[in-house]
Scaffold this active site. Structure first.
Site, PDB file in Angstrom:
ATOM      1  CB  THR A 244      -0.810  -0.003   1.332  1.00 55.29           C
ATOM      2  OG1 THR A 244      -1.695  -1.103   1.324  1.00 55.29           O
ATOM      3  CG2 THR A 244      -1.586   1.269   1.573  1.00 55.29           C
ATOM      4  CB  THR A 296       1.418  -0.372   4.840  1.00 58.72           C
ATOM      5  OG1 THR A 296       2.622  -0.417   5.619  1.00 58.72           O
ATOM      6  CG2 THR A 296       1.329   0.971   4.156  1.00 58.72           C
TER       7      THR A 296
HETATM    8  N1  ASP Z   1      -3.389  -2.801   4.407  1.00 59.17           N
HETATM    9  C1  ASP Z   1      -3.660  -3.280   3.080  1.00 59.17           C
HETATM   10  C2  ASP Z   1      -4.820  -4.216   3.108  1.00 59.17           C
HETATM   11  O1  ASP Z   1      -4.965  -4.972   4.039  1.00 59.17           O
HETATM   12  C3  ASP Z   1      -2.521  -3.972   2.469  1.00 59.17           C
HETATM   13  C4  ASP Z   1      -1.157  -3.500   2.883  1.00 59.17           C
HETATM   14  O2  ASP Z   1      -0.962  -2.395   3.249  1.00 59.17           O
HETATM   15  O3  ASP Z   1      -0.187  -4.208   2.823  1.00 59.17           O
HETATM   16  O4  ASP Z   1      -5.548  -4.231   2.137  1.00 59.17           O
END
Ligand code: ASP
Length: 392
Positions: A244, A296
């Protein structure tokens, strides 16, 4: 031992003792790292922070702020660079798809001065979900629009539709699909009757650790493995990624704040799954009196502690941004009890990172583990700094 050697031995022992005293222990190194990340930009002026994939984003957002842009416009322009980059497989164009092979994007934005947020969830075919989320906040009375409604909303505003699945992302999706069962009609690579173009037949043994691609991997594997955004676990040479970009900006110490998070979410997710990134208070939260924060990593964990709101709340109570991030991680750790989510030491077996900037210009970031960077731009320039960690 001859007498003449004794002073030398004594000196050696004394030096060793001194070295033992002065060499920092692992815990001291961790503390030093956190103290380093508790710095405040001495020069004043704007502060922009982002996840490790956001160096270009903070650079552009900082320039925009110096030209007088609104902080939300500055960061939406900044993250668009990453959304438009087909090589970043965690966001926008080129993001890894859901289990149907369709890229679905989530994003939210929050404008500090207006205390106004906008979000889109499970948006297909539009590469810049953060800009669409900003329009939700600007043009509607709503805070969140999802799925088909979000696509229709974007279309009505003139956002261009396109297939966001790149060849590289499709290759991984096909690999993942084939790996689901050795009995179905999708052959795994080691079951192919024909050679794979541009790949030696012996390639792609499974990674023994499950943490990185195995030997004989393709350039695509290496690229994904080195993606600074990625929280990646490799199983049988298939990346299970989250990833993200979060970006928060402060116009100047005491000034205005904004935050934005944008993502393609978990790879191979169930269609319609929405993570923390478009949820205000989870993947992103801004309070113009206090600070702005984002996350994230495993969204399900972040949602269930209202992650970004928790970080901002801790800053409100006086925590430095880095300590506020650590607090939120500790909360996730305390609340995670399902055995499938714990490692051998009873700690979360996934990663989460929090990023935060406070109203007075302090900033920081922290993850559970790993050598991860976050991006920051201040009057001292744009650079990557190391995130603090809760564990090793
Ligand atoms: N937080 C994001 C999700 O769960 C993915 C990520 O940031 O790695 O969709």
């Amino acid at each position: 031992m001859p007498e003449a050697t004794q002073p030398t031995r004594r000196a050696f022992l004394a030096a060793s003792a001194l070295a033992a005293i002065s060499a920092p222990t692992f815990a001291q190194q961790q503390l030093q790292q956190r103290q380093r990340s508790r710095r405040r930009d001495p020069g004043g002026g704007p502060v922009v922070i982002a996840s490790g994939n956001g160096l270009r984003a903070v650079t552009l957002a900082y320039q925009r702020l110096m030209s007088g842009a609104d902080p939300l416009d500055a960061i939406v322009d900044g993250v668009a660079i990453i959304e438009n980059d087909p090589d970043d497989m965690s966001v926008g164009l080129g993001g890894l798809p859901n289990e149907d092979g369709v890229v679905e994007l989530d994003s939210c934005v929050m404008h500090g001065p207006a205390h106004r947020s906008g979000a889109v969830g499970a948006l297909r075919n539009i590469r810049n979900p953060a800009a669409v989320a900003r329009e939700v906040a600007r043009r509607t009375d709503h805070c969140m629009i999802v799925g088909e409604g979000a696509l229709r909303f974007a279309r009505s505003l003139g956002f261009q539709e396109e297939n966001l699945l790149t060849d590289k992302a499709r290759e991984y999706w096909l690999r993942w699909k084939a790996s689901l069962s050795r009995e179905d009609d999708w052959l795994n690579e080691d079951q192919f009757d024909l050679p794979t173009p541009n790949k030696p037949r012996s390639a792609a043994p499974p990674s023994p650790s499950g943490r990185g691609p195995g030997r004989g991997v393709s350039d695509v594997d290496r690229e994904v493995a080195s993606n600074p955004a990625g929280h990646i676990i490799w199983r049988d040479n298939i990346p299970y990624t989250t990833g993200t970009i979060h970006c928060s900006a402060l116009t100047a110490p005491g000034g205005d704040l904004a935050g934005c998070t944008t993502t393609s979410g978990l790879s191979w997710k169930l269609p319609g799954r929405v993570g923390d990134s478009p949820i205000i208070g989870a993947g992103n939260y801004t309070d113009n009196d206090t600070g702005s924060a984002g996350a994230t990593g495993r969204g399900e964990a972040v949602i269930q502690i209202s992650g970004a709101r928790t970080v901002v709340m801790r800053m409100e109570q006086g925590d430095h941004p880095t300590d506020a991030c650590i607090y939120a991680l500790e909360l996730i750790a305390r609340k995670t009890s399902a055995p499938r989510l714990l490692d051998g030491q009873g700690r979360p077996n996934f990663n989460v990172c929090f990023y935060a900037v406070s109203k007075d210009g302090q900033f920081g970031a922290a993850c559970f583990r790993g050598e991860r960077d976050f991006a920051v731009a201040t009057s001292a320039g744009a650079r990557l700094e190391r995130c603090a960690t809760l564990y090793d």
